[in-house]
Design a protein around this motif. Sequence first.
Motif, PDB file in Angstrom:
ATOM      1  N   ASP A  31       7.814  -4.133 -14.124  1.00 41.88           N
ATOM      2  CA  ASP A  31       7.393  -5.244 -13.985  1.00 41.88           C
ATOM      3  C   ASP A  31       7.213  -5.793 -12.405  1.00 41.88           C
ATOM      4  O   ASP A  31       6.863  -6.915 -11.997  1.00 41.88           O
ATOM      5  CB  ASP A  31       8.135  -6.446 -14.757  1.00 41.88           C
ATOM      6  CG  ASP A  31       9.601  -6.737 -14.394  1.00 41.88           C
ATOM      7  OD1 ASP A  31      10.049  -5.610 -13.396  1.00 41.88           O
ATOM      8  OD2 ASP A  31      10.473  -7.233 -14.739  1.00 41.88           O
ATOM      9  N   ARG A  32       7.613  -5.082 -11.585  1.00 43.55           N
ATOM     10  CA  ARG A  32       7.586  -5.170 -10.101  1.00 43.55           C
ATOM     11  C   ARG A  32       6.612  -4.222  -9.353  1.00 43.55           C
ATOM     12  O   ARG A  32       6.428  -4.413  -8.280  1.00 43.55           O
ATOM     13  CB  ARG A  32       8.860  -5.112  -9.404  1.00 43.55           C
ATOM     14  CG  ARG A  32       9.890  -6.332  -9.754  1.00 43.55           C
ATOM     15  CD  ARG A  32      11.278  -6.147  -9.206  1.00 43.55           C
ATOM     16  NE  ARG A  32      10.976  -6.364  -7.937  1.00 43.55           N
ATOM     17  CZ  ARG A  32      11.272  -5.651  -6.895  1.00 43.55           C
ATOM     18  NH1 ARG A  32      11.713  -4.510  -7.187  1.00 43.55           N
ATOM     19  NH2 ARG A  32      11.072  -5.895  -5.371  1.00 43.55           N
ATOM     20  N   ILE A  84       3.643  -3.730  -4.947  1.00 43.61           N
ATOM     21  CA  ILE A  84       4.711  -4.818  -5.338  1.00 43.61           C
ATOM     22  C   ILE A  84       3.913  -5.604  -6.303  1.00 43.61           C
ATOM     23  O   ILE A  84       2.769  -6.016  -6.184  1.00 43.61           O
ATOM     24  CB  ILE A  84       5.660  -5.488  -4.328  1.00 43.61           C
ATOM     25  CG1 ILE A  84       6.583  -6.237  -4.933  1.00 43.61           C
ATOM     26  CG2 ILE A  84       4.545  -6.366  -3.466  1.00 43.61           C
ATOM     27  CD1 ILE A  84       7.909  -5.311  -4.935  1.00 43.61           C
ATOM     28  N   LYS A  85       4.670  -6.368  -7.085  1.00 42.42           N
ATOM     29  CA  LYS A  85       4.067  -7.555  -7.865  1.00 42.42           C
ATOM     30  C   LYS A  85       5.137  -8.968  -7.358  1.00 42.42           C
ATOM     31  O   LYS A  85       6.066  -8.627  -8.157  1.00 42.42           O
ATOM     32  CB  LYS A  85       4.135  -7.522  -9.340  1.00 42.42           C
ATOM     33  CG  LYS A  85       3.402  -6.121  -9.662  1.00 42.42           C
ATOM     34  CD  LYS A  85       3.604  -6.213 -11.447  1.00 42.42           C
ATOM     35  CE  LYS A  85       3.162  -4.745 -12.033  1.00 42.42           C
ATOM     36  NZ  LYS A  85       3.504  -4.309 -13.388  1.00 42.42           N
ATOM     37  N   VAL A  86       4.861  -9.696  -6.687  1.00 48.25           N
ATOM     38  CA  VAL A  86       5.559 -10.719  -6.331  1.00 48.25           C
ATOM     39  C   VAL A  86       5.182 -11.840  -7.191  1.00 48.25           C
ATOM     40  O   VAL A  86       4.055 -12.196  -6.980  1.00 48.25           O
ATOM     41  CB  VAL A  86       5.257 -11.356  -4.860  1.00 48.25           C
ATOM     42  CG1 VAL A  86       6.393 -12.409  -4.533  1.00 48.25           C
ATOM     43  CG2 VAL A  86       5.575 -10.223  -3.970  1.00 48.25           C
ATOM     44  N   GLU A 164      12.231   2.538 -10.536  1.00 50.17           N
ATOM     45  CA  GLU A 164      11.514   2.141  -9.392  1.00 50.17           C
ATOM     46  C   GLU A 164      11.164   3.238  -8.687  1.00 50.17           C
ATOM     47  O   GLU A 164      10.351   3.419  -7.710  1.00 50.17           O
ATOM     48  CB  GLU A 164      12.285   0.979  -8.516  1.00 50.17           C
ATOM     49  CG  GLU A 164      12.519  -0.433  -9.353  1.00 50.17           C
ATOM     50  CD  GLU A 164      13.123  -1.709  -8.604  1.00 50.17           C
ATOM     51  OE1 GLU A 164      13.789  -1.040  -7.594  1.00 50.17           O
ATOM     52  OE2 GLU A 164      12.861  -2.544  -8.789  1.00 50.17           O
TER      53      GLU A 164
END
Length: 273
Positions: A31-32, A84-86, A164
């Motif tokens: 999810d990141r 990345i997904k911030v 990750e």
Amino acid sequence: MDVKPVTEIKTKPVPTLPDAQTVTEVEHYTDRLFRFRCSRPQSLRFRSGEFVMIGLMGDNGKPLLRAYSIASPSWDEELEFYSIKVPDGPLTSKLQHIKAGDEIILRPKPVGTLVLDALLPGKRLWFFATGTGIAPFASLMRDPDTFERYEEVIMMHTCRDVAELEYGRHLVESLPDDPLIGEFIGDKLKYYPTTTREAFPRQGRITDNLASGKVFADLGLGIDKLDPATDRGMICGSLAFNLDMKEILEGWGLNEGANSEPAEYVVEKAFVD
Ligand SMILES: Cc1cc2nc3c(=O)[nH]c(=O)nc-3n(C[C@H](O)[C@H](O)[C@H](O)COP(=O)(O)OP(=O)(O)OC[C@H]3O[C@@H](n4cnc5c(N)ncnc54)[C@H](O)[C@@H]3O)c2cc1C
């Protein structure tokens, strides 16, 4: 009756973004984290390890751009990015939803210090990355030039969790069988992934594994530190990581290089804190 000739009926042109490139593939890891590939402007020439500005059109009609390392090598027909997904990030809260066929904006002006030309010749090249900092090394690990210049290449990558590490693990493990660059790599590439929060065969921070000598022992290198005469380093992580790494490498006598003045190591931020 007054009938308009057909030639007068004009269709509205579909608006195209400035510097638009088309997304060809998207893969999500957690999810990141995700990666995507897109078309490459014909005019874009870059050196493996450099970064460009990419983004999307903002709600205000202005391009919303951020620095991104090109994760694909310079010979690739397409471009790859690892992102990345911030959650509340102005760009990545939107970018994480892109699909194949969508358009992104790419400013074709590559720059950066994580390039082979910024290092003096040496025997062993070390890549030190945390998180998405592996992106420029994903490019350099796929460049035959890297393996022509160095006898040994060591990729150290640290993330919090095992999931990750997946992007880097899959890439590194696929390289020896790659029809284009497998023969250049042979057994020259060594991979040293670690986690800091989840159980994994190898754990701990890169800085700790260097300072304690664990990485040298685990890889059977027969050394207890990097040698400025033979070892070269490239660093890409958070500001804190980069500063800690610089201290270690400078303590061993390595000096920071730049495009204009090659030396023993180079460093770049993976993101701005
Ligand atoms: C030279 C350079 C190269 C970069 N290359 C990449 C890349 O290849 N891939 C990538 O995902 N990002 C990369 N970045 C970061 C990128 O420019 C953006 O910051 C990121 O895409 C988030 O954008 P945003 O607008 O959503 O949030 P922003 O407002 O830009 O960032 C919000 C906050 O999120 C955190 N953050 C941002 N990026 C990251 C990250 N990559 N890892 C962990 N935390 C982060 C920081 O705390 C930051 O303050 C790079 C930055 C620089 C300076």
